[in-house]
Design a protein around this motif. Structure first.
Motif, PDB file in Angstrom:
ATOM      1  N   ARG A  91       1.076  -1.640   0.216  1.00 33.34           N
ATOM      2  CA  ARG A  91       0.301  -0.181  -0.121  1.00 33.34           C
ATOM      3  C   ARG A  91       0.820   1.264  -0.240  1.00 33.34           C
ATOM      4  N   SER A  92       1.771   1.079   1.338  1.00 29.04           N
ATOM      5  CA  SER A  92       2.878   2.942   0.585  1.00 29.04           C
ATOM      6  C   SER A  92       3.054   2.769  -0.838  1.00 29.04           C
ATOM      7  N   ARG A  93       3.997   2.102  -1.731  1.00 30.75           N
ATOM      8  CA  ARG A  93       4.353   1.985  -2.404  1.00 30.75           C
ATOM      9  C   ARG A  93       3.330   2.438  -3.468  1.00 30.75           C
ATOM     10  N   SER A  94       1.916   1.251  -4.441  1.00 31.24           N
ATOM     11  CA  SER A  94       0.936   1.721  -4.469  1.00 31.24           C
ATOM     12  C   SER A  94      -0.263   2.858  -4.261  1.00 31.24           C
ATOM     13  N   GLU A  95      -0.492   3.393  -3.199  1.00 31.62           N
ATOM     14  CA  GLU A  95      -0.135   4.685  -2.903  1.00 31.62           C
ATOM     15  C   GLU A  95       0.276   5.845  -3.217  1.00 31.62           C
ATOM     16  N   GLY A  96       1.704   5.450  -3.280  1.00 36.81           N
ATOM     17  CA  GLY A  96       2.254   6.430  -3.088  1.00 36.81           C
ATOM     18  C   GLY A  96       3.119   6.567  -4.744  1.00 36.81           C
ATOM     19  N   PHE A  97       3.057   5.902  -5.500  1.00 33.51           N
ATOM     20  CA  PHE A  97       3.927   6.743  -6.683  1.00 33.51           C
ATOM     21  C   PHE A  97       2.524   6.280  -7.487  1.00 33.51           C
ATOM     22  N   GLY A  98       2.556   6.964  -8.857  1.00 36.04           N
ATOM     23  CA  GLY A  98       1.985   7.255 -10.077  1.00 36.04           C
ATOM     24  C   GLY A  98       1.736   6.724 -10.318  1.00 36.04           C
ATOM     25  N   ALA A  99       0.795   6.264 -11.968  1.00 35.26           N
ATOM     26  CA  ALA A  99       0.758   5.577 -12.946  1.00 35.26           C
ATOM     27  C   ALA A  99       1.842   5.481 -13.343  1.00 35.26           C
ATOM     28  N   GLU A 100       2.085   6.271 -13.810  1.00 32.91           N
ATOM     29  CA  GLU A 100       3.639   6.060 -15.087  1.00 32.91           C
ATOM     30  C   GLU A 100       4.912   5.776 -14.532  1.00 32.91           C
ATOM     31  N   VAL A 101       4.595   5.655 -13.010  1.00 30.81           N
ATOM     32  CA  VAL A 101       6.353   5.134 -12.560  1.00 30.81           C
ATOM     33  C   VAL A 101       5.691   3.731 -12.536  1.00 30.81           C
ATOM     34  N   LYS A 102       4.310   3.655 -11.880  1.00 30.04           N
ATOM     35  CA  LYS A 102       4.073   1.646 -11.703  1.00 30.04           C
ATOM     36  C   LYS A 102       3.975   0.891 -12.890  1.00 30.04           C
ATOM     37  N   ARG A 103       3.557   1.961 -14.544  1.00 33.48           N
ATOM     38  CA  ARG A 103       3.948   1.235 -15.501  1.00 33.48           C
ATOM     39  C   ARG A 103       5.327   0.714 -15.963  1.00 33.48           C
ATOM     40  N   ARG A 104       6.195   2.101 -15.895  1.00 34.40           N
ATOM     41  CA  ARG A 104       7.694   1.596 -15.570  1.00 34.40           C
ATOM     42  C   ARG A 104       7.530   0.653 -14.826  1.00 34.40           C
ATOM     43  N   ILE A 105       7.476   0.448 -13.748  1.00 39.30           N
ATOM     44  CA  ILE A 105       8.118  -0.848 -12.148  1.00 39.30           C
ATOM     45  C   ILE A 105       7.892  -1.784 -12.801  1.00 39.30           C
ATOM     46  N   LEU A 106       6.545  -2.210 -13.391  1.00 40.97           N
ATOM     47  CA  LEU A 106       6.230  -3.074 -13.953  1.00 40.97           C
ATOM     48  C   LEU A 106       6.967  -4.055 -15.251  1.00 40.97           C
ATOM     49  N   LEU A 107       6.944  -2.955 -16.385  1.00 43.76           N
ATOM     50  CA  LEU A 107       7.992  -3.082 -17.058  1.00 43.76           C
ATOM     51  C   LEU A 107       8.940  -3.433 -17.079  1.00 43.76           C
ATOM     52  N   GLY A 108       9.790  -2.609 -15.595  1.00 45.37           N
ATOM     53  CA  GLY A 108      10.855  -3.291 -16.127  1.00 45.37           C
ATOM     54  C   GLY A 108      11.232  -4.483 -15.012  1.00 45.37           C
ATOM     55  N   THR A 109      10.455  -4.949 -14.209  1.00 44.48           N
ATOM     56  CA  THR A 109      10.531  -6.074 -13.283  1.00 44.48           C
ATOM     57  C   THR A 109      10.146  -7.246 -14.514  1.00 44.48           C
ATOM     58  N   TYR A 110       9.444  -7.092 -14.648  1.00 42.92           N
ATOM     59  CA  TYR A 110       8.967  -7.853 -15.718  1.00 42.92           C
ATOM     60  C   TYR A 110       9.671  -8.321 -16.989  1.00 42.92           C
ATOM     61  N   VAL A 111      10.662  -7.289 -17.207  1.00 44.99           N
ATOM     62  CA  VAL A 111      12.043  -7.695 -18.485  1.00 44.99           C
ATOM     63  C   VAL A 111      13.198  -8.464 -17.888  1.00 44.99           C
ATOM     64  N   LEU A 112      13.076  -7.913 -15.950  1.00 48.86           N
ATOM     65  CA  LEU A 112      14.060  -8.853 -15.211  1.00 48.86           C
ATOM     66  C   LEU A 112      13.894 -10.280 -14.977  1.00 48.86           C
ATOM     67  N   SER A 113      12.187 -10.579 -15.119  1.00 53.30           N
ATOM     68  CA  SER A 113      11.790 -12.024 -14.443  1.00 53.30           C
ATOM     69  C   SER A 113      12.483 -12.330 -14.576  1.00 53.30           C
TER      70      SER A 113
END
Lengths: 498, 99, 497
Positions: free
Chosen positions: C349-371
């Protein structure tokens, strides 16, 4: 202890050791490395992972890693790469640990172990020149330690954990063995050998109580004769040699029982309960363990030039196994004595100085491996904490060798020399312990004893030599241990045969 | 074409410790799929014998002398803490050991 | 005060002269800057101010100047920092809720050097959250506006810094450039934006987006001012392992207007007619004509992997970002979700409430390409293509001394125009990301207008050779007056034209 009657299963054990490196500052931050400080009293913004901080590698860590690499006969790789291991945990401030993954600084080493053998096996090993075995070391890599979560603090009615980051960023070497060990005793011998080397070459204090030397054990079992490895489990955070042995025993037995009951071993992280001496599954290894390793873009690959390695090599002390074989060839010591004397750098140096000063390496070895180690054990002190010096011991040995002091009197003086030092010769005179080698005095004592035991003398004269020692003892007793035994014996025989 | 399912997004979100609503997952699935389709263009390049580039240039490995500096004043270290107890950071109970 | 006010719109050498002649004081200059911030609050360019501290520092600067010992050519001059470059005792929100209330206990390398030079940080500029974006719309502080047209974006992610210089709030500002985040807003706002060679300016104290691409650089109204800024803040820093060991050579002394004989490459891939607005290409071609007149020889070159730069960039940048942003977990600092029921809940919740949509989008993409299972296919692949892109430039620089391109394919777009379409937003970085992937120095210089909106040309140099592109940019400025154009004043102000 492994049940050697169970011949159908073979245990396969590999160990991962995390050892703190002996540095003043942390791996990537200039915060001091201290033990026992108040929470968060030894941190730098880098250790807190504050926004905007960057890591810079501690040069001393590189040197210590090279030292270890050379000491375990490993390859020090010209290029190694720091990678990020990504996972969330409150004691891991960055959300990733900087470690080495695909390209560690050291690979392909080995060290020799001599498992502590018991009972029957001991005699056999001693007779056969030792059960020494070579254990492969897959790799050693540099990484940072995490902080500490302090649990069970009840605050405001709810259970919370406190996070202390003093330990976060302390430099570690993770040393990964091959699955080369077959008994818990071997595992323990490997750990002792490794710890001894780490201390010997000044890489780590490896104090288990301070958490500077921690061990995870990978255990699997397979039918004896099989070449395939069984499914292994990992027992985490074993913090004493005894626990390592007990945990491995317990885990191997658990696996064997499981398989024999028709079950299968699953990959898991195990915890060890030292009270009940049982292992239990702590966490299954799942696919969700996805650490997303990738090279840390804040750091440049670590390139190590050949001359840097050579410089470290030149500064390395003689290693225990090199020293051990030299002690054998140079001083004519038994393999056992050489092994005991070289297990500890200070003891080895003490021996060499003593041997040089007294000219009798074997005597020096005997005093040190027998008498001194017993004293140290009994007093629970280190060699440096005693007052004994090589000069003192050499002088004591010379007194014995010159026939001026009997072994028994020397043994009487020894504990005081360990406690208080001093000149053995002066001490000997003060206490009137000078050996009686004066022919007249010994003749007198021998006469007394022979006259007091005519039947024994008669027995010897009739060809039974056995009671001779009894008479020897009587003479020595009468001299209060000061008579030189060889002279007593000679005189006694001459007197009986006359 | 990259096929990415909402379950993939949910898995990645858990790895990244992001809690996403169903709507967010749906939207992110769409966006990620679009991006992954776009970057799939790289597959057209033969990079068999190409070394990866981590940094634009080869730099010497910077090393820091092993000298400690005085640590941060704990009050400063804890200055931004959302919750603290003494000089420790406070979090809900930590259950298991980390990786 | 009127004097200081009008001076603020000038360049650094004018300001220096005025201070040294005592035509105005540093205090007056700083006050004028603070007043201008008030007047242009509508732009939402500045998100934090240092009124009191800045005025105190200005008094000290005035004393140094009065004693005839200014600390440097920047002594007493007001500057702003992008809100991701930390300063001790100041906030650094990175435009994110997750860093609301955070106060940095330490200075960035750039701040230390600016302070040593006597420059006065008057405020902190808006940005896209964690420097992720090309419009300065992804910000908890609201979108910044383009001084040339408040309905348009000022570009991003260093949009606040660009707008502050364009609107005359300060003569010099600093931003960070990971894929064009200095050059694109400079182009949109009609100012000079300069990204030095990767590693030239210390990243110590720059909140990381993508560590292997991030680089700090200046915005100013003159190329010479950017040269001066790099002289002041550039150079090796022991605290940044990726900091270049080389000393920054004297740069301003090389700006003599003489560019005859220089060979400049025009990559055909960047001039494809379908790639850019016709007006933008027209302005850039006019600029080429001007430089030809100065004796520059232009050659056509090819950068064959240009089509792959955006894909490569977004894999590498998001992968690094996904890891760099893991530290924002609500444990040691920053925003923590209220009443977390357990540790996982606190994190999520800290991260989901704290980050905006674009940051989340890039974190997800970045996490995906490293997974697991995707790392080689995406991340390693992108690093290999990065090698190919770098080689393109190595080959090109065998034929030329510098490369000239448009900075952006179009002029500033309307606020909100790309908000729902992340990929089209990413594609607006098409001309700028390659300099980050190859680590090259790059400069955006105003080269005219299309429909009243500024156009920028981009100059790319060889690694470490900032001097050549600064020289070309400066020579261009000497022959043109685009940089003298000012945007209209605040709404409702008299005398705006």
């Amino acid at each position: 202890m492994q049940d050697h009657t169970d011949l159908s299963w073979e245990w396969v054990i590999g160990l991962e050791v995390h050892t703190h490196l002996k540095t003043e500052s942390k791996l990537f931050s200039p915060a001091p490395v201290v033990y026992g400080a108040e929470p968060n009293h030894a941190v730098h913004p880098i250790d807190l992972a504050l926004p905007g901080v960057l890591p810079v590698l501690n040069e001393r860590v590189v040197e210590l890693a090279i030292r270890l690499g050379l000491a375990i006969h490993g390859t020090v790789n010209p290029v190694s790469v720091f990678a990020r291991k990504n996972y969330f945990y409150p004691d891991l401030p960055k959300g990733y640990q900087i470690s080495q993954f695909e390209d560690p600084i050291v690979s392909d080493g080995w060290l020799e172990i001599e498992p502590e053998v018991r009972g029957q096996a001991k005699k056999k090993a001693a007779a056969g020149g030792g059960g020494r075995r070579r254990i492969g070391i897959t790799r050693a890599h540099i990484e940072e330690d995490a902080g500490k979560s302090i649990h069970d603090v009840a605050i405001a009615g709810r259970e919370d954990s406190c996070i202390d980051l003093n330990r976060a960023g302390v430099p570690l070497l993770e040393i990964v063995s091959e699955p080369d060990m077959r008994t818990a005793a071997e595992a323990s011998a490997y750990l002792r050998a490794l710890r001894s080397i780490l201390r010997y070459i000044g890489v780590s204090d490896a104090d288990m109580e301070k958490g500077q030397f921690r061990c995870d054990a990978n255990v699997s079992v397979r039918p004896r004769g099989s070449r395939e490895l069984g499914t292994r489990t990992e027992i985490k955070n074993l913090n004493s040699f005894v626990h390592v042995e007990e945990a491995i025993e317990a885990e191997a037995r658990r696996q064997i029982e499981l398989i024999e009951d028709g079950g299968t071993v699953v990959q898991a992280t195990m915890g060890f309960d030292p009270v009940r001496r049982r292992t239990s599954v702590q966490r299954l290894k799942e696919n969700s363990d996805d650490y997303r390793y990738f090279p840390d873009p804040d750091l440049i690959p670590l390139r190590i030039e050949a001359d840097r390695i050579e410089a470290v090599r030149a500064s390395l002390p003689e290693l225990p196994d090199e020293k051990r074989s030299r002690f054998g060839s140079e001083y004519g010591l038994s393999d056992y004595d050489a092994g005991v004397l070289t297990a500890n750098r200070e003891l080895a140096a003490f021996f060499e100085e003593t041997a040089k000063a007294c000219g009798s390496p074997k005597a020096a070895a005997n005093w040190l491996t027998r008498d001194l180690l017993r004293e140290l054990r009994e007093r629970d002190v280190e060699l440096e904490e005693t007052s004994l010096t090589p000069a003192i011991l050499a002088s004591l040995i010379r007194l014995v060798e010159d026939g001026r002091l009997t072994a028994r009197s020397a043994a009487e003086l020894f504990p005081d020399l360990v406690s208080d030092g001093g000149d053995p010769e002066v001490l000997m005179r003060e206490r009137g312990l000078e050996a009686v080698s004066d022919a007249g005095a010994i003749d007198g004592l021998v006469d007394q004893v022979v006259e007091a035991h005519p039947d024994v003398v008669q027995q010897i004269r009739e060809g039974d030599d056995k009671p001779l020692n009894f008479l020897m003892g009587k003479v020595m007793q009468a001299s209060r241990g000061k008579a030189v035994p060889a002279q007593v014996r000679k005189t006694l025989i001459a007197r009986i045969r006359s | 074409m990259s096929r990415i399912e909402p379950s993939d997004v949910a898995r990645v979100a858990t790895l990244a410790r992001l809690a996403l609503s169903q709507d967010e997952i749906a939207a992110m699935t769409r966006d990620l799929e679009q991006m992954l389709d776009y970057v799939a263009a790289l597959d057209r390049l033969d990079t068999q014998d190409v070394e990866p580039t981590a940094h634009s240039f080869e730099l010497p490995t910077p090393l820091r002398p092993d000298r400690a500096v005085p640590p941060l004043d704990p009050e400063i270290a804890l200055g931004n803490a959302p919750e603290r107890e003494g000089t420790a950071f406070l979090v809900p109970k930590v259950l298991e050991e980390g990786g | 005060m009127a004097k200081a006010d009008s001076l603020l719109a000038g360049d650094l050498s004018d300001l220096r002269g005025a201070l040294d002649r005592r035509d105005c004081s540093a205090v007056e200059l700083v006050q004028a800057s603070l007043d201008a911030m008030d007047a242009r609050a509508d732009l939402a360019a500045i998100v934090f101010r240092r009124d009191e501290a800045a005025l105190t520092e200005a008094e000290a600067a005035d004393e140094r100047i009065a004693s005839g010992k200014p600390a440097s050519p920047l002594d007493g001059l007001p500057v702003v920092l992008k809100d991701n470059i930390v300063q001790a005792g100041e906030p650094a929100t990175c435009a994110s809720r997750i860093l609301e209330g955070y106060v940095s206990p330490f200075d960035s390398g750039v701040v230390e050097r600016l302070q040593r030079a006597g420059a006065i940080v008057v405020g902190r500029a808006n940005l896209d959250e964690f420097a992720m974006g090309s419009s300065t719309e992804n910000s908890i502080h609201g979108p910044s506006r383009n001084p040339w047209d408040p309905e348009r974006a000022c570009g991003g992610s260093s949009g606040g810094s660009a707008a502050a210089v364009a609107a005359g709030l300060v003569p010099l500002a600093f931003g960070s450039d990971t894929g064009g985040s200095i050059r694109q807003p400079a182009s949109f706002c009609g100012v000079v934006g300069f990204k030095p060679t990767y590693g030239r300016v210390s990243r110590w104290g720059l909140v990381a987006y993508a560590s292997s691409l991030d680089q700090i650089g200046p915005f100013a109204r003159r190329v010479a001012d950017c040269a001066l800024a790099l002289e002041a803040v550039g150079g090796h820093d022991d605290r940044d392992s990726t900091s270049l060991p080389e000393v920054v050579p004297p740069l301003r002394s090389r700006l003599d207007g003489d560019v005859s004989g220089l060979v400049v490459g025009l990559p055909k891939e960047y001039f494809a007619p379908e790639g850019a607005q016709p007006g933008v290409l027209a302005r850039v071609r006019e600029a080429i004509g001007v430089l030809e007149g100065e004796g520059v020889r232009f050659v056509e070159i090819s950068l064959p992997h240009t089509a792959y730069t955006i894909a490569t960039y977004y894999i590498i940048a998001t992968a690094e970002a996904s890891s760099n942003l893991a530290r924002f977990d609500g444990v040691r600092y920053g925003r923590r979700a209220e009443h977390p029921k357990d540790l996982l809940d606190l994190y999520e919740r800290s991260r989901s409430e704290g980050f905006g949509a674009e940051v989340k989008r890039r974190i997800l993409l970045g996490t995906y390409v490293l997974s697991a299972g995707y790392y080689d296919a995406y991340y390693v692949k992108a690093q290999k293509v990065r090698t190919l892109i770098r080689r393109d430039f190595e080959a090109a620089f065998g034929e030329c001394d510098a490369i000239l391109t448009p900075t952006t394919p179009e002029t500033a777009f309307a606020l909100g125009a790309k908000a729902g379409d992340p990929l089209s937003m990413y594609l607006s970085d098409v001309y700028t990301v390659s300099a980050n992937l190859a680590g090259l120095p790059a400069l955006s210089v105003p080269c005219g207008f299309v429909d009243g909106m500024p156009v920028g040309l981009q100059l790319l140099g060889k690694p470490l050779d900032e001097a050549t592109i600064l020289r070309i940019g400066d020579a261009f400025e000497r022959r043109t007056d685009h940089h003298r154009q000012s945007p209209p004043g605040p709404p409702g102000s008299p005398g705006t034209d």
